[in-house]
Scaffold this motif. Structure first.
Motif, mmCIF file in Angstrom:
data_model
loop_
_atom_site.group_PDB
_atom_site.id
_atom_site.type_symbol
_atom_site.label_atom_id
_atom_site.label_comp_id
_atom_site.label_asym_id
_atom_site.label_seq_id
_atom_site.Cartn_x
_atom_site.Cartn_y
_atom_site.Cartn_z
ATOM 1 N N LEU A 94 -3.501 64.395 109.088
ATOM 2 C CA LEU A 94 -4.271 65.447 109.509
ATOM 3 C C LEU A 94 -5.669 65.219 109.589
ATOM 4 O O LEU A 94 -6.266 64.951 108.562
ATOM 5 C CB LEU A 94 -3.700 66.535 108.924
ATOM 6 C CG LEU A 94 -4.199 67.877 109.437
ATOM 7 C CD1 LEU A 94 -3.222 68.978 109.402
ATOM 8 C CD2 LEU A 94 -5.475 68.429 109.127
ATOM 9 N N HIS A 95 -6.145 65.317 110.782
ATOM 10 C CA HIS A 95 -7.907 65.033 111.034
ATOM 11 C C HIS A 95 -8.430 66.267 111.656
ATOM 12 O O HIS A 95 -8.159 66.940 112.553
ATOM 13 C CB HIS A 95 -8.097 63.724 111.522
ATOM 14 C CG HIS A 95 -9.567 63.407 111.915
ATOM 15 N ND1 HIS A 95 -9.954 63.492 113.140
ATOM 16 C CD2 HIS A 95 -10.506 63.310 111.194
ATOM 17 C CE1 HIS A 95 -11.345 63.223 113.113
ATOM 18 N NE2 HIS A 95 -11.581 62.983 111.855
ATOM 19 N N GLY A 96 -9.628 66.582 111.272
ATOM 20 C CA GLY A 96 -10.532 67.595 111.834
ATOM 21 C C GLY A 96 -9.904 68.976 112.121
ATOM 22 O O GLY A 96 -9.293 69.551 111.134
ATOM 23 N N GLY A 97 -10.113 69.537 112.917
ATOM 24 C CA GLY A 97 -9.928 71.064 113.390
ATOM 25 C C GLY A 97 -10.921 71.918 113.044
ATOM 26 O O GLY A 97 -12.421 71.485 112.935
ATOM 27 N N ARG A 98 -10.801 73.122 113.080
ATOM 28 C CA ARG A 98 -11.802 74.195 112.750
ATOM 29 C C ARG A 98 -11.218 75.495 111.869
ATOM 30 O O ARG A 98 -10.078 75.750 112.218
ATOM 31 C CB ARG A 98 -12.590 74.583 114.012
ATOM 32 C CG ARG A 98 -11.650 75.363 114.908
ATOM 33 C CD ARG A 98 -12.490 75.746 116.151
ATOM 34 N NE ARG A 98 -11.615 76.474 117.164
ATOM 35 C CZ ARG A 98 -11.830 77.876 117.520
ATOM 36 N NH1 ARG A 98 -12.781 78.352 117.308
ATOM 37 N NH2 ARG A 98 -10.966 78.455 118.258
ATOM 38 N N THR A 99 -12.125 75.916 111.108
ATOM 39 C CA THR A 99 -11.606 77.171 110.268
ATOM 40 C C THR A 99 -12.210 78.172 110.965
ATOM 41 O O THR A 99 -11.756 79.318 110.680
ATOM 42 C CB THR A 99 -12.130 76.835 108.866
ATOM 43 O OG1 THR A 99 -13.512 76.850 108.885
ATOM 44 C CG2 THR A 99 -11.458 75.861 108.101
ATOM 45 N N GLU A 107 -12.718 66.000 107.998
ATOM 46 C CA GLU A 107 -12.230 65.464 106.816
ATOM 47 C C GLU A 107 -10.663 64.806 107.485
ATOM 48 O O GLU A 107 -10.037 65.477 108.326
ATOM 49 C CB GLU A 107 -11.544 66.468 106.078
ATOM 50 C CG GLU A 107 -12.932 67.190 105.246
ATOM 51 C CD GLU A 107 -12.603 68.395 104.442
ATOM 52 O OE1 GLU A 107 -11.352 68.761 104.556
ATOM 53 O OE2 GLU A 107 -13.551 68.969 103.608
ATOM 54 N N VAL A 108 -10.010 64.162 106.569
ATOM 55 C CA VAL A 108 -8.843 63.366 106.787
ATOM 56 C C VAL A 108 -8.090 63.703 105.536
ATOM 57 O O VAL A 108 -8.592 63.589 104.389
ATOM 58 C CB VAL A 108 -8.849 62.021 107.159
ATOM 59 C CG1 VAL A 108 -7.578 61.457 107.216
ATOM 60 C CG2 VAL A 108 -9.498 61.723 108.264
ATOM 61 N N HIS A 109 -6.751 64.382 105.790
ATOM 62 C CA HIS A 109 -5.761 64.588 104.665
ATOM 63 C C HIS A 109 -4.504 63.931 104.995
ATOM 64 O O HIS A 109 -4.077 63.932 106.164
ATOM 65 C CB HIS A 109 -5.799 66.308 104.559
ATOM 66 C CG HIS A 109 -6.893 66.762 104.074
ATOM 67 N ND1 HIS A 109 -7.127 67.168 102.637
ATOM 68 C CD2 HIS A 109 -7.970 67.230 104.546
ATOM 69 C CE1 HIS A 109 -8.325 67.782 102.412
ATOM 70 N NE2 HIS A 109 -8.847 67.967 103.627
ATOM 71 N N ILE A 110 -3.872 63.750 103.963
ATOM 72 C CA ILE A 110 -2.523 63.076 103.978
ATOM 73 C C ILE A 110 -1.520 63.910 103.369
ATOM 74 O O ILE A 110 -1.732 64.004 102.217
ATOM 75 C CB ILE A 110 -2.566 61.463 103.469
ATOM 76 C CG1 ILE A 110 -3.769 60.573 104.396
ATOM 77 C CG2 ILE A 110 -1.449 60.746 103.699
ATOM 78 C CD1 ILE A 110 -4.024 59.451 103.811
ATOM 79 N N LEU A 111 -0.442 64.174 103.852
ATOM 80 C CA LEU A 111 0.722 64.760 103.703
ATOM 81 C C LEU A 111 1.803 63.961 103.200
ATOM 82 O O LEU A 111 2.608 63.502 104.263
ATOM 83 C CB LEU A 111 1.299 66.130 104.166
ATOM 84 C CG LEU A 111 2.236 66.855 103.639
ATOM 85 C CD1 LEU A 111 2.168 67.646 102.407
ATOM 86 C CD2 LEU A 111 2.661 67.962 104.598
#
Length: 135
Positions: A94-99, A107-111
């Protein structure tokens, strides 16, 4: 049964469909019998899995370092070598987005979908926020 979300991503897994993030009525799952359940996912990205028979949604518990709850992020289902062994595992990246309208993420997160553990990827170099992109 339906899931009220916007700005999320979804991927097909062997066990069903995984829905990541987005916003809605905090995390509303409405069942065919009229019942519903909600969760705020503690302000983190909510992971919802729909069963392969299409009859139920469930909020999937996860561990590790989840990303903040976001929308308009990009995600991809792939096989990734994870530390420490470097063994290939089916993961969602998962990369980026907005809160919020004013806060874009880079950020880059891995699930890891085999154990439902989040990892934050260590990034080097220039980082750019990602909104409404594809991987």
């Amino acid at each position: 049964m339906h899931l009220r979300r916007r700005g999320h991503t979804a991927h097909a897994l062997r066990e069903g469909v995984i829905v990541l993030g987005g916003f809605g009525a905090p995390l509303l799952v409405k069942n065919d019998d009229g019942s519903s359940s909600t969760s705020s996912a503690d302000g983190r990205v909510g992971v919802v899995v729909r069963s392969t028979n299409g009859c139920s949604f469930a909020l999937q518990p996860t561990s590790g370092a989840p990303p903040p709850r976001s929308e308009q992020h990009a995600s991809v289902l792939c096989r990734v070598p994870l530390p420490p062994e470097g063994k290939l595992s089916e993961c969602v990246v998962l990369h980026g987005g907005r809160t919020s309208p004013a806060v874009a993420l880079s950020e880059v997160h891995i699930l890891d979908t085999s154990c439902w553990e989040w990892r934050k990827a260590e990034m080097t170099g220039v980082r750019f926020p990602c909104l409404n992109m594809t991987l």
